[in-house]
Design a protein around this motif. Sequence first.
Motif, mmCIF file in Angstrom:
data_model
loop_
_atom_site.group_PDB
_atom_site.id
_atom_site.type_symbol
_atom_site.label_atom_id
_atom_site.label_comp_id
_atom_site.label_asym_id
_atom_site.label_seq_id
_atom_site.Cartn_x
_atom_site.Cartn_y
_atom_site.Cartn_z
ATOM 1 N N ASN A 221 -53.393 23.032 -35.460
ATOM 2 C CA ASN A 221 -53.815 22.116 -34.604
ATOM 3 C C ASN A 221 -54.172 20.533 -35.199
ATOM 4 N N ILE A 222 -54.696 20.633 -36.362
ATOM 5 C CA ILE A 222 -54.958 19.490 -37.110
ATOM 6 C C ILE A 222 -53.667 18.732 -37.353
ATOM 7 N N ALA A 223 -52.685 19.473 -37.960
ATOM 8 C CA ALA A 223 -51.111 18.962 -38.088
ATOM 9 C C ALA A 223 -50.658 18.453 -37.093
ATOM 10 N N MET A 224 -50.536 19.090 -35.911
ATOM 11 C CA MET A 224 -50.364 18.616 -34.525
ATOM 12 C C MET A 224 -50.605 17.496 -34.124
ATOM 13 N N ARG A 225 -52.096 17.248 -34.138
ATOM 14 C CA ARG A 225 -52.753 15.943 -33.922
ATOM 15 C C ARG A 225 -52.270 14.775 -34.885
ATOM 16 N N LEU A 226 -51.640 15.035 -36.057
ATOM 17 C CA LEU A 226 -51.452 14.028 -36.834
ATOM 18 C C LEU A 226 -49.997 13.819 -36.868
ATOM 19 N N VAL A 227 -49.015 14.804 -36.653
ATOM 20 C CA VAL A 227 -47.640 14.489 -36.940
ATOM 21 C C VAL A 227 -46.964 14.621 -35.461
ATOM 22 N N THR A 228 -47.419 15.217 -34.430
ATOM 23 C CA THR A 228 -47.109 15.342 -33.086
ATOM 24 C C THR A 228 -45.929 16.182 -32.589
ATOM 25 N N ILE A 229 -45.015 16.307 -33.627
ATOM 26 C CA ILE A 229 -43.777 17.290 -33.249
ATOM 27 C C ILE A 229 -44.076 18.619 -33.731
ATOM 28 N N ARG A 230 -43.909 19.485 -32.854
ATOM 29 C CA ARG A 230 -44.217 20.832 -33.120
ATOM 30 C C ARG A 230 -43.438 21.503 -34.495
ATOM 31 N N GLU A 231 -42.537 21.248 -34.890
ATOM 32 C CA GLU A 231 -41.807 21.854 -36.127
ATOM 33 C C GLU A 231 -41.967 21.175 -37.189
ATOM 34 N N ASP A 232 -42.410 19.871 -37.189
ATOM 35 C CA ASP A 232 -42.909 19.359 -38.210
ATOM 36 C C ASP A 232 -44.293 19.607 -38.421
ATOM 37 N N ALA A 233 -45.014 20.040 -37.737
ATOM 38 C CA ALA A 233 -46.391 20.490 -37.814
ATOM 39 C C ALA A 233 -46.283 21.835 -38.553
ATOM 40 N N GLU A 234 -45.448 22.774 -37.979
ATOM 41 C CA GLU A 234 -45.331 23.951 -38.388
ATOM 42 C C GLU A 234 -44.819 23.907 -39.878
ATOM 43 N N ASP A 235 -44.121 22.923 -40.287
ATOM 44 C CA ASP A 235 -43.480 22.502 -41.742
ATOM 45 C C ASP A 235 -44.629 22.432 -42.625
ATOM 46 N N VAL A 236 -45.395 21.212 -41.972
ATOM 47 C CA VAL A 236 -46.600 21.027 -42.774
ATOM 48 C C VAL A 236 -47.698 21.916 -43.006
ATOM 49 N N VAL A 237 -48.053 22.707 -42.161
ATOM 50 C CA VAL A 237 -48.796 23.746 -42.359
ATOM 51 C C VAL A 237 -48.364 24.723 -43.365
ATOM 52 N N GLN A 238 -47.071 25.117 -43.335
ATOM 53 C CA GLN A 238 -46.501 26.295 -44.188
ATOM 54 C C GLN A 238 -46.505 25.686 -45.499
ATOM 55 N N GLU A 239 -46.253 24.192 -45.930
ATOM 56 C CA GLU A 239 -46.123 23.554 -47.048
ATOM 57 C C GLU A 239 -47.804 23.585 -47.330
ATOM 58 N N SER A 240 -48.752 23.333 -46.565
ATOM 59 C CA SER A 240 -49.849 23.342 -47.084
ATOM 60 C C SER A 240 -50.536 24.704 -47.664
ATOM 61 N N PHE A 241 -50.124 25.759 -47.176
ATOM 62 C CA PHE A 241 -50.520 27.021 -47.432
ATOM 63 C C PHE A 241 -49.799 27.300 -48.925
ATOM 64 N N VAL A 242 -48.691 27.060 -48.933
ATOM 65 C CA VAL A 242 -47.919 27.294 -50.177
ATOM 66 C C VAL A 242 -48.673 26.433 -51.170
ATOM 67 N N GLU A 243 -49.163 25.256 -51.171
ATOM 68 C CA GLU A 243 -49.637 24.399 -52.024
ATOM 69 C C GLU A 243 -51.031 24.927 -52.544
ATOM 70 N N ALA A 244 -51.944 25.366 -51.230
ATOM 71 C CA ALA A 244 -53.195 25.979 -51.530
ATOM 72 C C ALA A 244 -52.981 27.177 -52.273
ATOM 73 N N PHE A 245 -52.301 27.645 -52.090
ATOM 74 C CA PHE A 245 -52.210 29.193 -52.956
ATOM 75 C C PHE A 245 -51.892 28.911 -54.248
ATOM 76 N N LYS A 246 -50.880 28.010 -54.493
ATOM 77 C CA LYS A 246 -50.597 27.535 -56.011
ATOM 78 C C LYS A 246 -51.713 27.066 -56.606
ATOM 79 N N LYS A 247 -52.533 26.233 -55.809
ATOM 80 C CA LYS A 247 -53.561 25.362 -56.378
ATOM 81 C C LYS A 247 -54.846 26.206 -56.254
ATOM 82 N N LEU A 248 -54.763 27.314 -55.969
ATOM 83 C CA LEU A 248 -56.185 27.942 -55.536
ATOM 84 C C LEU A 248 -57.202 28.082 -57.034
ATOM 85 N N GLY A 249 -56.545 28.065 -58.104
ATOM 86 C CA GLY A 249 -57.503 28.070 -59.228
ATOM 87 C C GLY A 249 -58.046 26.750 -59.468
ATOM 88 N N SER A 250 -57.815 25.743 -58.857
ATOM 89 C CA SER A 250 -58.567 24.331 -58.884
ATOM 90 C C SER A 250 -59.505 24.316 -57.896
#
Length: 169
Positions: free
Chosen positions: A27-56
């Motif tokens: 929902n946050i990504a959708m409000r910012l990027v407004t295109i569903r596919e782009d929002a889905e990509d942003v969310v997936q990339e965000s979770f990947v980044e979060a899990f990679k950087k979870l140690g921080s």
Amino acid sequence: MLVEQSKEGDRNAQYQLYKLYVDAMFNIAMRLVTIREDAEDVVQESFVEAFKKLGSFRYESSFGAWLKRIVINRSINHLKAKRLLFSSMENEQEPVEEENIEEVHELELEKIKIGLSRLPEGYKQIITLYLLEGYDHIEIGEILGISTSTSKSQYHRAKKKLIQIVNAL
């Protein structure tokens, strides 16, 4: 508890965190990027980044607030990348009918991919780290072993070169 288990590499705990937060982050990504596919990509990339950087993750805020900041930064970087490329071509475009906008976006994204592939390696690294990976110039300097000002100047040169390549396609 889930965060600690995820830090230890527990895939089930990571999946549980994902399920817990994915809808809100979408929902946050959708409000910012407004295109569903782009929002889905942003969310997936965000979770990947979060899990990679979870140690921080230092518990200075909730996991959700920390993840939200990653999603917002990824969304902003996504929009910057689009704005950079579309604004550079704006003057050369004729008016587009509403139903053809998606077609134009796909064509422009293809031009951008081609343009990126034609950039010199150093320029490609800077553009990728800044626009696609979301690093700032200080972080890029540390990653590449260059100064912050060199990162900024190389980024501006890379952006200019990319625009030239894309406009020539």
